[in-house]
Design a protein around this motif. Structure first.
Motif, mmCIF file in Angstrom:
data_model
loop_
_atom_site.group_PDB
_atom_site.id
_atom_site.type_symbol
_atom_site.label_atom_id
_atom_site.label_comp_id
_atom_site.label_asym_id
_atom_site.label_seq_id
_atom_site.Cartn_x
_atom_site.Cartn_y
_atom_site.Cartn_z
ATOM 1 N N GLN A 158 1.108 -1.258 0.142
ATOM 2 C CA GLN A 158 0.086 -0.102 -0.131
ATOM 3 C C GLN A 158 0.935 1.107 0.090
ATOM 4 O O GLN A 158 0.721 2.420 -0.673
ATOM 5 C CB GLN A 158 -0.601 0.104 1.000
ATOM 6 N N LEU A 159 2.195 1.778 0.559
ATOM 7 C CA LEU A 159 2.800 2.460 0.407
ATOM 8 C C LEU A 159 3.943 2.812 0.086
ATOM 9 O O LEU A 159 4.391 3.877 -0.388
ATOM 10 C CB LEU A 159 3.401 2.101 2.549
ATOM 11 N N VAL A 160 4.439 1.763 0.267
ATOM 12 C CA VAL A 160 5.826 1.807 -1.134
ATOM 13 C C VAL A 160 5.746 1.503 -2.524
ATOM 14 O O VAL A 160 5.937 2.370 -3.718
ATOM 15 C CB VAL A 160 6.697 0.443 -0.609
ATOM 16 N N VAL A 161 4.793 0.196 -2.831
ATOM 17 C CA VAL A 161 4.526 0.051 -4.502
ATOM 18 C C VAL A 161 3.689 1.025 -4.802
ATOM 19 O O VAL A 161 3.399 1.313 -5.860
ATOM 20 C CB VAL A 161 4.054 -1.511 -4.454
ATOM 21 N N LEU A 162 2.388 0.870 -4.488
ATOM 22 C CA LEU A 162 1.318 1.838 -4.898
ATOM 23 C C LEU A 162 1.364 3.067 -3.976
ATOM 24 O O LEU A 162 1.247 3.970 -5.397
ATOM 25 C CB LEU A 162 -0.034 1.119 -3.757
ATOM 26 N N ARG A 163 1.451 3.720 -3.217
ATOM 27 C CA ARG A 163 2.138 5.096 -3.400
ATOM 28 C C ARG A 163 0.782 5.791 -2.352
ATOM 29 O O ARG A 163 1.255 6.311 -2.906
ATOM 30 C CB ARG A 163 3.280 5.945 -3.422
ATOM 31 N N GLN A 164 -0.197 4.868 -2.107
ATOM 32 C CA GLN A 164 -1.568 5.391 -1.675
ATOM 33 C C GLN A 164 -0.965 5.146 -0.281
ATOM 34 O O GLN A 164 -0.552 4.497 0.212
ATOM 35 C CB GLN A 164 -2.030 5.096 -2.470
ATOM 36 N N PRO A 165 -2.372 6.329 1.087
ATOM 37 C CA PRO A 165 -2.507 6.013 1.796
ATOM 38 C C PRO A 165 -3.528 4.732 2.311
ATOM 39 O O PRO A 165 -4.132 4.988 1.500
ATOM 40 C CB PRO A 165 -2.640 7.371 2.595
ATOM 41 N N PHE A 166 -3.753 4.781 3.271
ATOM 42 C CA PHE A 166 -4.880 3.704 3.257
ATOM 43 C C PHE A 166 -6.122 4.778 3.825
ATOM 44 O O PHE A 166 -6.175 5.565 4.368
ATOM 45 C CB PHE A 166 -4.404 2.985 5.029
ATOM 46 N N PRO A 167 -7.066 4.073 3.476
ATOM 47 C CA PRO A 167 -8.554 4.785 2.985
ATOM 48 C C PRO A 167 -8.686 4.612 4.579
ATOM 49 O O PRO A 167 -8.859 3.348 5.061
ATOM 50 C CB PRO A 167 -9.284 3.611 2.108
ATOM 51 N N GLU A 168 -9.618 5.205 5.602
ATOM 52 C CA GLU A 168 -10.589 5.007 6.392
ATOM 53 C C GLU A 168 -9.130 3.993 7.833
ATOM 54 O O GLU A 168 -9.194 3.364 7.248
ATOM 55 C CB GLU A 168 -11.288 4.070 6.500
ATOM 56 N N LEU A 169 -8.224 5.038 7.472
ATOM 57 C CA LEU A 169 -6.761 4.255 8.263
ATOM 58 C C LEU A 169 -7.294 4.294 10.066
ATOM 59 O O LEU A 169 -7.018 2.720 10.519
ATOM 60 C CB LEU A 169 -5.869 5.358 8.468
ATOM 61 N N LEU A 170 -8.078 5.091 10.478
ATOM 62 C CA LEU A 170 -8.282 4.355 12.060
ATOM 63 C C LEU A 170 -9.993 3.478 11.740
ATOM 64 O O LEU A 170 -9.341 2.375 13.181
ATOM 65 C CB LEU A 170 -9.690 5.722 12.477
ATOM 66 N N GLU A 171 -10.417 2.837 10.924
ATOM 67 C CA GLU A 171 -11.181 1.734 10.750
ATOM 68 C C GLU A 171 -10.174 0.447 10.875
ATOM 69 O O GLU A 171 -10.725 0.126 11.020
ATOM 70 C CB GLU A 171 -12.646 2.042 9.462
ATOM 71 N N VAL A 172 -9.233 0.512 10.032
ATOM 72 C CA VAL A 172 -8.154 -0.110 8.986
ATOM 73 C C VAL A 172 -7.972 -0.877 10.638
ATOM 74 O O VAL A 172 -7.263 -1.791 10.618
ATOM 75 C CB VAL A 172 -7.659 0.030 7.773
ATOM 76 N N LEU A 173 -7.428 -0.137 11.276
ATOM 77 C CA LEU A 173 -6.734 -0.163 12.520
ATOM 78 C C LEU A 173 -7.532 -1.504 13.621
ATOM 79 O O LEU A 173 -7.491 -1.995 14.157
ATOM 80 C CB LEU A 173 -5.837 1.059 13.261
ATOM 81 N N ILE A 174 -9.209 -0.243 13.718
ATOM 82 C CA ILE A 174 -9.842 -1.316 14.339
ATOM 83 C C ILE A 174 -10.200 -2.383 14.205
ATOM 84 O O ILE A 174 -9.892 -3.453 14.650
ATOM 85 C CB ILE A 174 -11.095 -0.404 14.510
ATOM 86 N N GLY A 175 -10.179 -2.888 12.838
ATOM 87 C CA GLY A 175 -10.621 -3.780 12.219
ATOM 88 C C GLY A 175 -9.389 -4.542 12.281
ATOM 89 O O GLY A 175 -9.574 -5.961 12.904
ATOM 90 N N ALA A 176 -8.344 -3.841 12.612
ATOM 91 C CA ALA A 176 -6.984 -4.933 12.761
ATOM 92 C C ALA A 176 -6.729 -5.918 14.378
ATOM 93 O O ALA A 176 -6.519 -7.043 14.524
ATOM 94 C CB ALA A 176 -5.934 -4.637 12.131
ATOM 95 N N VAL A 177 -7.831 -4.872 14.783
ATOM 96 C CA VAL A 177 -7.177 -5.096 16.429
ATOM 97 C C VAL A 177 -8.695 -6.106 16.119
ATOM 98 O O VAL A 177 -8.136 -6.877 16.982
ATOM 99 C CB VAL A 177 -7.730 -4.086 17.275
ATOM 100 N N LEU A 178 -9.740 -5.698 15.717
ATOM 101 C CA LEU A 178 -10.663 -7.697 15.962
ATOM 102 C C LEU A 178 -10.198 -8.724 15.911
ATOM 103 O O LEU A 178 -10.185 -9.677 16.448
ATOM 104 C CB LEU A 178 -11.712 -6.532 15.231
ATOM 105 N N VAL A 179 -9.205 -8.322 14.218
ATOM 106 C CA VAL A 179 -9.017 -10.052 14.184
ATOM 107 C C VAL A 179 -7.970 -10.450 14.538
ATOM 108 O O VAL A 179 -8.380 -11.541 15.056
ATOM 109 C CB VAL A 179 -8.662 -9.274 12.759
ATOM 110 N N ILE A 180 -7.261 -9.736 15.680
ATOM 111 C CA ILE A 180 -6.048 -10.707 16.665
ATOM 112 C C ILE A 180 -6.990 -10.562 17.562
ATOM 113 O O ILE A 180 -7.023 -11.625 17.961
ATOM 114 C CB ILE A 180 -5.152 -9.534 16.754
ATOM 115 N N VAL A 181 -7.982 -9.903 17.591
ATOM 116 C CA VAL A 181 -8.552 -10.707 19.443
ATOM 117 C C VAL A 181 -9.096 -11.478 19.193
ATOM 118 O O VAL A 181 -10.017 -12.778 19.635
ATOM 119 C CB VAL A 181 -9.371 -8.993 19.630
#
Length: 261
Positions: free
Chosen positions: A40-63
């Protein structure tokens, strides 16, 4: 003061395993997170859309992964082994086979991945005018595929139980099974071949694998002369093989026979 220290130690003792399991779940998902982040950041060089939701989703997946693994260790693995040992000690082959078929059928019917792929297959078949575009036709086609796979897994588990009791080498069954798959592929309609091959993978997922593995290991542990390591595993391979055979047969009945040379 000593009482507060003791309460704190008890709290740490109880909460410590939870943090360790969260750490393990995070470590298991770390490669996926790194790959997505790099591309996302190196190849596509684009920021994460809805970064907060992505982070919350990652935490929920881990839990969620932590809770899922904990649930397997606490519930599915022990109950699968206990039931297998109990039926083996009871000495009734018929009830053991019925139990194995029931476990294979019921867990496969409940597989979310199988439900999703059969619904998608019905949708694509309707769009390609292979079946009627109506809702009832799509539902019937998806349910037919789903029940076909469930029956095949149930039979696979029953045959796997006989294999453990008789001591048959699993590779003989696998070689013979894949030869049947290859031969059936030559005459099966092309519309069903890909679905049949995929069905072998989606059946062995989150619900089926823990119970079937526990069943095989528990049964091999309770039968004299059988090794849990050598004989207890292999049922998942059969549960992946049989759906391919049965779905190919379903397609040959539903669409007819074609010769692919």
């Amino acid at each position: 003061m000593p009482q507060e220290t003791e309460r704190g130690n008890r709290f740490l003792t109880r909460i410590g395993p939870v943090f360790r399991k969260l750490k393990d779940a995070g470590r298991d998902l770390l490669p996926v997170i790194l790959v997505i982040t790099v591309f996302q950041l190196v190849v596509l060089r684009q920021p994460f859309p809805e970064l907060l939701e992505v982070l919350i989703g990652a935490v929920l997946v881990i839990v969620g992964l932590m809770l899922f693994v904990q649930g397997l260790e606490m519930g599915l693995f022990p109950i699968g082994e206990t039931l297998a040992v109990a039926f083996a000690q009871k000495g009734s082959l018929v009830w053991l086979l019925i139990f194995g078929f029931g476990i294979g059928f019921s867990t496969t019917v409940a597989e979310p991945a199988l439900i999703a792929i059969t619904q998608e297959a019905a949708e694509v078949a309707a769009q390609g005018n292979i079946i009627s575009p109506g809702e009832s036709a799509r539902t019937s086609y998806a349910m037919g595929l789903r029940l076909t796979v469930a029956v095949s897994v149930g039979l696979a588990i029953a045959i796997g139980i006989i294999r453990i009791l008789r001591g048959w080498p699993v590779h003989y069954l696998m070689i013979a099974g894949y030869m049947i798959v290859i031969l059936m592929t030559l005459i099966a309609p092309k519309e069903i071949v890909g679905i049949a091959y995929d069905s072998g993978g989606v059946t062995t997922s989150t619900v089926t694998v823990p119970l079937v593995t526990a069943l095989g290991v528990g049964l091999a542990s309770s039968v004299r002369g059988r090794s849990p390591m050598v004989d207890g595993f292999g049922m998942i391979a059969l549960a992946s093989l049989f759906p391919m055979i049965f779905v190919l047969g379903f397609g040959m009945i539903f669409f007819g026979v074609e010769f692919v040379w």
